[in-house]
Design a protein around this motif. Sequence first.
Motif, PDB file in Angstrom:
ATOM      1  N   LEU A  75       0.817  -1.254   0.250  1.00  0.00           N
ATOM      2  CA  LEU A  75      -0.046   0.035  -0.089  1.00  0.00           C
ATOM      3  C   LEU A  75       0.880   1.160  -0.043  1.00  0.00           C
ATOM      4  N   GLU A  76       0.342   2.259  -0.677  1.00  0.00           N
ATOM      5  CA  GLU A  76       0.968   3.590  -0.446  1.00  0.00           C
ATOM      6  C   GLU A  76      -0.071   4.593  -0.012  1.00  0.00           C
ATOM      7  N   GLN A  77       0.236   5.414   0.855  1.00  0.00           N
ATOM      8  CA  GLN A  77      -0.668   6.405   1.635  1.00  0.00           C
ATOM      9  C   GLN A  77      -0.276   7.703   1.481  1.00  0.00           C
ATOM     10  N   LEU A  78      -1.112   8.438   0.976  1.00  0.00           N
ATOM     11  CA  LEU A  78      -0.848   9.997   0.756  1.00  0.00           C
ATOM     12  C   LEU A  78      -1.887  10.651   1.883  1.00  0.00           C
ATOM     13  N   ASP A  79      -1.509  11.665   2.591  1.00  0.00           N
ATOM     14  CA  ASP A  79      -2.260  12.380   3.592  1.00  0.00           C
ATOM     15  C   ASP A  79      -2.221  13.796   3.063  1.00  0.00           C
ATOM     16  N   ASN A  80      -3.431  14.276   2.714  1.00  0.00           N
ATOM     17  CA  ASN A  80      -3.807  15.550   2.294  1.00  0.00           C
ATOM     18  C   ASN A  80      -4.860  16.438   2.931  1.00  0.00           C
ATOM     19  N   ILE A  81      -4.909  17.316   2.527  1.00  0.00           N
ATOM     20  CA  ILE A  81      -6.041  18.366   3.324  1.00  0.00           C
ATOM     21  C   ILE A  81      -7.296  18.419   2.144  1.00  0.00           C
ATOM     22  N   TRP A  82      -8.501  17.901   2.694  1.00  0.00           N
ATOM     23  CA  TRP A  82      -9.448  17.902   1.530  1.00  0.00           C
ATOM     24  C   TRP A  82     -10.508  18.936   2.002  1.00  0.00           C
ATOM     25  N   SER A  83     -11.569  19.508   1.117  1.00  0.00           N
ATOM     26  CA  SER A  83     -12.360  20.428   1.397  1.00  0.00           C
ATOM     27  C   SER A  83     -13.972  19.897   0.952  1.00  0.00           C
ATOM     28  N   LEU A  84     -14.725  20.248   1.776  1.00  0.00           N
ATOM     29  CA  LEU A  84     -16.106  19.725   1.584  1.00  0.00           C
ATOM     30  C   LEU A  84     -17.077  21.119   1.642  1.00  0.00           C
ATOM     31  N   PRO A  85     -17.579  21.418   0.514  1.00  0.00           N
ATOM     32  CA  PRO A  85     -18.719  22.626   0.315  1.00  0.00           C
ATOM     33  C   PRO A  85     -19.760  22.557   1.155  1.00  0.00           C
ATOM     34  N   LEU A  86     -19.779  23.618   2.152  1.00  0.00           N
ATOM     35  CA  LEU A  86     -20.828  23.414   3.315  1.00  0.00           C
ATOM     36  C   LEU A  86     -21.405  24.679   3.594  1.00  0.00           C
ATOM     37  N   ASP A  87     -22.548  24.819   3.726  1.00  0.00           N
ATOM     38  CA  ASP A  87     -23.333  25.969   4.337  1.00  0.00           C
ATOM     39  C   ASP A  87     -23.427  25.680   5.805  1.00  0.00           C
ATOM     40  N   ALA A  88     -22.325  26.113   6.331  1.00  0.00           N
ATOM     41  CA  ALA A  88     -21.999  25.731   7.854  1.00  0.00           C
ATOM     42  C   ALA A  88     -23.018  26.085   8.710  1.00  0.00           C
ATOM     43  N   ASP A  89     -23.621  27.287   8.659  1.00  0.00           N
ATOM     44  CA  ASP A  89     -24.657  27.870   9.279  1.00  0.00           C
ATOM     45  C   ASP A  89     -25.815  27.052   9.726  1.00  0.00           C
ATOM     46  N   ARG A  90     -26.125  26.213   8.572  1.00  0.00           N
ATOM     47  CA  ARG A  90     -27.396  25.365   8.347  1.00  0.00           C
ATOM     48  C   ARG A  90     -27.030  23.919   8.241  1.00  0.00           C
ATOM     49  N   GLY A  91     -25.774  23.496   8.183  1.00  0.00           N
ATOM     50  CA  GLY A  91     -25.507  21.985   7.888  1.00  0.00           C
ATOM     51  C   GLY A  91     -26.105  21.357   6.822  1.00  0.00           C
ATOM     52  N   VAL A  92     -25.825  22.238   5.615  1.00  0.00           N
ATOM     53  CA  VAL A  92     -26.279  21.679   4.308  1.00  0.00           C
ATOM     54  C   VAL A  92     -24.791  21.418   3.570  1.00  0.00           C
ATOM     55  N   VAL A  93     -24.668  20.166   3.095  1.00  0.00           N
ATOM     56  CA  VAL A  93     -23.354  20.191   2.136  1.00  0.00           C
ATOM     57  C   VAL A  93     -23.680  20.902   0.794  1.00  0.00           C
ATOM     58  N   ARG A  94     -23.027  21.150   0.046  1.00  0.00           N
ATOM     59  CA  ARG A  94     -23.036  22.020  -1.075  1.00  0.00           C
ATOM     60  C   ARG A  94     -22.452  21.554  -2.465  1.00  0.00           C
ATOM     61  N   GLY A  95     -21.700  20.358  -2.262  1.00  0.00           N
ATOM     62  CA  GLY A  95     -20.756  19.816  -3.095  1.00  0.00           C
ATOM     63  C   GLY A  95     -20.012  18.526  -2.824  1.00  0.00           C
ATOM     64  N   GLU A  96     -19.033  17.996  -3.569  1.00  0.00           N
ATOM     65  CA  GLU A  96     -18.251  16.928  -3.297  1.00  0.00           C
ATOM     66  C   GLU A  96     -16.970  17.253  -2.557  1.00  0.00           C
ATOM     67  N   LEU A  97     -16.407  16.268  -1.925  1.00  0.00           N
ATOM     68  CA  LEU A  97     -15.382  16.327  -0.958  1.00  0.00           C
ATOM     69  C   LEU A  97     -14.018  16.358  -2.203  1.00  0.00           C
ATOM     70  N   THR A  98     -13.028  17.415  -2.252  1.00  0.00           N
ATOM     71  CA  THR A  98     -12.331  17.325  -3.071  1.00  0.00           C
ATOM     72  C   THR A  98     -10.787  17.789  -2.304  1.00  0.00           C
ATOM     73  N   PRO A  99      -9.421  17.299  -2.953  1.00  0.00           N
ATOM     74  CA  PRO A  99      -8.484  17.427  -2.282  1.00  0.00           C
ATOM     75  C   PRO A  99      -7.976  18.822  -2.709  1.00  0.00           C
ATOM     76  N   LEU A 100      -7.194  19.711  -1.589  1.00  0.00           N
ATOM     77  CA  LEU A 100      -6.492  21.009  -1.687  1.00  0.00           C
ATOM     78  C   LEU A 100      -5.227  21.006  -1.803  1.00  0.00           C
ATOM     79  N   THR A 101      -4.539  19.750  -1.089  1.00  0.00           N
ATOM     80  CA  THR A 101      -3.187  19.835  -1.186  1.00  0.00           C
ATOM     81  C   THR A 101      -2.496  18.497  -1.901  1.00  0.00           C
ATOM     82  N   GLN A 102      -1.273  18.458  -2.195  1.00  0.00           N
ATOM     83  CA  GLN A 102      -1.033  17.184  -2.846  1.00  0.00           C
ATOM     84  C   GLN A 102      -0.104  16.366  -2.288  1.00  0.00           C
TER      85      GLN A 102
END
Length: 375
Positions: A67-94
């Motif tokens: 196995l190879e593991q890459l540890d990255n920061i991922w972002s989830l679009p979110l209306d945080a005040d309402r708890g509503v997800v607005r999109g898909e999880l995507t990586p921010l770093t490499q």
Amino acid sequence: NRTPRLSQWQRGYLIFSATHGGGTNIWRIPASNEATATGKAERLTLGTAIETSPFLSTSGDLFFESLEQLDNIWSLPLDADRGVVRGELTPLTQGPFDVTPSISEDGRLLAFAAAREKNVSSENMQIRLRDIGTNQETVVSDGATPEHSPHISSDGSLIAALERVPGGRNGTKGTRILRLEDGLARLIPEAVNSWGFSHDNRRLLYTLDDHVIRCLDIRAQTDVFQLVHPNDLLYQASFAPDDRFIAVENVTAPGNRDSLIFIVPVKDNVPARFEDWIAIEHTSLWDDKPRWAPNGKLLYFLSDRDGRFCLWAQHLDPDSKRPLGKPFAVWHFHSSRADVRNVGLGMLEIGIARDKAVFGIGEVRGNIWSIGRRP
């Protein structure tokens, strides 16, 4: 995890996966019928990947995962005040090793720890700051000592990070507070964890190695109060947006077998008695990483209440911060390939901004390999 993982007991040998000398490989050790070692351990594989889950077939062929593991920061679009997800999880770093994210309230500035080189260890970490709008990234560590576990203030003007410093408690650790505007830094030599700033940037929550939450007046460099549980250990403390409440993780002691979340009222720098702490419904073994929504009406946290570590949220009364209804699932991490738990509990952090949530996620990729008949 450096603890050997036993996979099989066959033909007078214990076969296991273990980390030794910087690599994780397949090993075997001769053993009696009473599982007592009768000789020295022998390394069976020499690969540079993470080699685990060995299985020896009846014909003597050895199968294992590489196995190879890459540890990255991922972002989830979110209306945080309402708890509503607005999109898909995507990586921010490499990567290969980007962990412990912390994000400003407006979602523009991301602080995280990264390996300075391909050699990944806590001795080789630095703090980086990314402007998500422009994708510009700068190193904010002083370069003299390794740093990790940053926490950025809600307005993005301050960063507190754990660093290794001579003379600190246990001889190694302290916390550095950095003002980004002019680079002015202050050191708290005995602070082994920093948890977060008040929203007026005047106070910082931190701990020594006694698991008591302390509140530091940054300018005066004195503690203004302490948050203590009668029996248990406290972690992950964070101020509510109005600075009148603190969310905290409570780990039962001894044994560290159970983790739950409380909200603690604070008035005039005096925390409420334990009897007046507000509990978040706890139906599993582990609730962790409490984070406030910008409007203070939701509290986010990670929980294993559905069998995996997932993002949940609890609606709160705007004034009393008492729970309204039951916690609800915001996002599920049900894939073993990309999961928050893959980074390890010690490096697991999340951040909540107005328009997104950020996570440190370990992404595992690999193949099944085999080696011909073993003697």
